[in-house]
Design a protein around this motif. Structure first.
Motif, PDB file in Angstrom:
ATOM      1  N   LEU A 242      39.749  26.115  13.617  1.00  0.00           N
ATOM      2  CA  LEU A 242      38.929  27.204  13.124  1.00  0.00           C
ATOM      3  C   LEU A 242      39.690  27.906  12.004  1.00  0.00           C
ATOM      4  CD1 LEU A 242      40.384  29.885  14.507  1.00  0.00           C
ATOM      5  CD2 LEU A 242      38.975  29.244  16.444  1.00  0.00           C
ATOM      6  N   THR A 243      38.985  28.719  11.244  1.00  0.00           N
ATOM      7  CA  THR A 243      39.607  29.314  10.061  1.00  0.00           C
ATOM      8  C   THR A 243      40.279  30.646  10.334  1.00  0.00           C
ATOM      9  OG1 THR A 243      37.535  30.402   9.460  1.00  0.00           O
ATOM     10  CG2 THR A 243      37.952  28.211   8.519  1.00  0.00           C
ATOM     11  N   ALA A 244      40.146  31.208  11.518  1.00  0.00           N
ATOM     12  CA  ALA A 244      40.683  32.541  11.794  1.00  0.00           C
ATOM     13  C   ALA A 244      42.179  32.597  11.534  1.00  0.00           C
ATOM     14  CB  ALA A 244      40.386  32.931  13.241  1.00  0.00           C
ATOM     15  N   SER A 245      42.612  33.712  10.940  1.00  0.00           N
ATOM     16  CA  SER A 245      44.029  33.917  10.665  1.00  0.00           C
ATOM     17  C   SER A 245      44.407  35.350  11.022  1.00  0.00           C
ATOM     18  CB  SER A 245      44.320  33.652   9.183  1.00  0.00           C
ATOM     19  OG  SER A 245      43.581  34.552   8.367  1.00  0.00           O
ATOM     20  N   ASN A 246      45.722  35.600  11.049  1.00  0.00           N
ATOM     21  CA  ASN A 246      46.237  36.947  11.243  1.00  0.00           C
ATOM     22  C   ASN A 246      46.552  37.523   9.868  1.00  0.00           C
ATOM     23  OD1 ASN A 246      46.271  36.592  14.117  1.00  0.00           O
ATOM     24  ND2 ASN A 246      48.165  35.439  13.893  1.00  0.00           N
ATOM     25  N   LEU A 247      45.913  38.618   9.537  1.00  0.00           N
ATOM     26  CA  LEU A 247      46.072  39.166   8.192  1.00  0.00           C
ATOM     27  C   LEU A 247      47.388  39.897   8.017  1.00  0.00           C
ATOM     28  CD1 LEU A 247      44.493  39.375   5.528  1.00  0.00           C
ATOM     29  CD2 LEU A 247      43.588  41.562   6.343  1.00  0.00           C
ATOM     30  N   PHE A 248      47.832  40.602   9.059  1.00  0.00           N
ATOM     31  CA  PHE A 248      49.055  41.393   8.973  1.00  0.00           C
ATOM     32  C   PHE A 248      49.617  41.569  10.380  1.00  0.00           C
ATOM     33  CE2 PHE A 248      51.672  45.037   7.586  1.00  0.00           C
ATOM     34  CZ  PHE A 248      52.105  44.556   6.362  1.00  0.00           C
ATOM     35  N   PRO A 249      50.949  41.516  10.579  1.00  0.00           N
ATOM     36  CA  PRO A 249      51.505  41.507  11.937  1.00  0.00           C
ATOM     37  C   PRO A 249      51.543  42.861  12.633  1.00  0.00           C
ATOM     38  CG  PRO A 249      53.269  41.353  10.324  1.00  0.00           C
ATOM     39  CD  PRO A 249      51.978  41.249   9.564  1.00  0.00           C
ATOM     40  N   ILE A 250      51.584  43.957  11.887  1.00  0.00           N
ATOM     41  CA  ILE A 250      51.617  45.300  12.480  1.00  0.00           C
ATOM     42  C   ILE A 250      50.396  46.037  11.957  1.00  0.00           C
ATOM     43  CG2 ILE A 250      52.887  47.469  12.685  1.00  0.00           C
ATOM     44  CD1 ILE A 250      55.451  45.867  12.245  1.00  0.00           C
ATOM     45  N   ASP A 251      49.420  46.206  12.814  1.00  0.00           N
ATOM     46  CA  ASP A 251      48.101  46.622  12.334  1.00  0.00           C
ATOM     47  C   ASP A 251      47.743  48.021  12.825  1.00  0.00           C
ATOM     48  OD1 ASP A 251      45.586  46.711  11.306  1.00  0.00           O
ATOM     49  OD2 ASP A 251      44.686  45.495  12.873  1.00  0.00           O
ATOM     50  N   VAL A 252      48.251  49.028  12.129  1.00  0.00           N
ATOM     51  CA  VAL A 252      47.947  50.403  12.486  1.00  0.00           C
ATOM     52  C   VAL A 252      46.581  50.817  11.951  1.00  0.00           C
ATOM     53  CG1 VAL A 252      48.679  52.808  12.238  1.00  0.00           C
ATOM     54  CG2 VAL A 252      50.391  51.000  12.526  1.00  0.00           C
TER      55      VAL A 252
END
Length: 318
Positions: A242-252
């Protein structure tokens, strides 16, 4: 603990994620700031920073309730709020965001069942679609859920079906409350309060200036960023189809929502952070709430919990 480790992601995708994350989250706030400064300079003195703080707090609170109550609790049963608190949060989110828990959860379950395929309610990668059509897809799909509930019965198990949801669905069918009760009540509350504080003309101008952050900010974060960018750029920790990704590791700024691939691989977990260098602030708040009895049955990935099949990561049987 977690299988399917990938090599380092492509630097171009990481760079795009670094740029996109703050831009989409903070640009609506910057627009509101500029408009408030213009009102302050050309009309009358107003407390710009205080108004900006109020607008951001409303947006950030709405984002927290959407990711916790609607997404993690209702759609995936990753935890439950205390029943009284749950009802109040459902009412608050309908009033400020315009969506109901039932329709949101149904649409999101369909997204997991058909990720990147025909039937996905909002995908920037489907044929003929793009990042710029994600908002339109999301709106169209939500309206379809409201008007054709019989087509989504397989995704409706365990979701609230009470008088509050009936009111929300009735109001949603009327242009998301523009011809119903929600939008007139919002205008009465906001314009009335701001008009009382700053005068009728300034009150209307300030109300309009706050909209990019209060409404536009929610759209930018929950639709454009999570439903769009998180299927196009960022880094990936799992080798899944699937194409889902993590955009940024610390997501405030978006309460952990941009740890999106982690969520797709472990959809039943209330914690979207899997690596030691990732942080999901919404889970931290939920963990604290669980210690005082406001949250129960909080679930998180464990070494004995393998990732669910991504092609059908949600049980759709009643």
């Amino acid at each position: 603990m977690l299988a399917y480790e990938l090599p380092k992601p492509r630097s171009a995708h990481l760079l795009l994620g670094l740029i996109a994350y703050p831009l989409t989250s903070l640009l609506p706030v910057a627009v509101t700031w500029g408009l408030l400064e213009a009102i302050n300079a050309y009309y009358r003195p107003i407390p710009v920073l205080w108004l900006l703080l109020v607008a951001f707090t409303v947006r950030h609170t709405a984002g927290f309730v959407v990711t916790t109550l609607f997404h993690r609790s209702m759609a995936h049963d990753a935890f439950r709020f205390h029943p009284v608190l749950e009802w109040l949060l459902r009412l608050w989110t309908w009033f400020f965001v315009g969506t109901g828990a039932r329709a949101f959860a149904i649409m999101h379950r369909a997204h997991h069942a058909y990720t990147d395929k025909e039937g996905d309610p909002h995908s920037p990668t489907k044929p003929g679609e793009s990042l710029w059509t994600v908002a339109r897809q999301t709106n169209r799909s939500y309206v379809d859920v409201l008007n054709r509930p019989e087509a989504y019965t397989r995704f409706a198990h365990g979701l609230p079906d009470d008088r509050l949801e009936a009111l929300i669905e009735w109001d949603g069918k009327r242009n998301f409350g523009f011809r119903g009760v929600r939008v007139p009540l919002q205008i009465l509350l906001w314009v009335g309060t701001l008009g009382w504080l700053f005068g009728p003309v300034a009150g209307v101008l300030v109300f309009l200036a706050l909209l990019p952050t209060t409404i536009g900010g929610v759209v930018a974060v929950s639709i454009f960023t999570v439903n769009g960018l998180c299927h196009l750029v960022g880094y990936r920790s799992y080798e899944v189809d699937l194409t889902a990704s993590n955009l940024f590791p610390i997501d405030v700024l978006t309460w952990g929502e941009v740890l999106h691939q982690n969520h797709h691989v472990f959809p039943g977990s209330a914690n979207f952070a899997h690596k030691a260098w990732e942080w999901d602030p919404a889970y931290t708040v939920l963990w604290c709430m669980s210690k005082v009895g406001l949250v129960r049955d909080l679930k998180a990935p464990t070494p004995n919990l393998p990732p669910l099949p991504v092609s059908h990561s949600l049980s759709t049987s009643p």
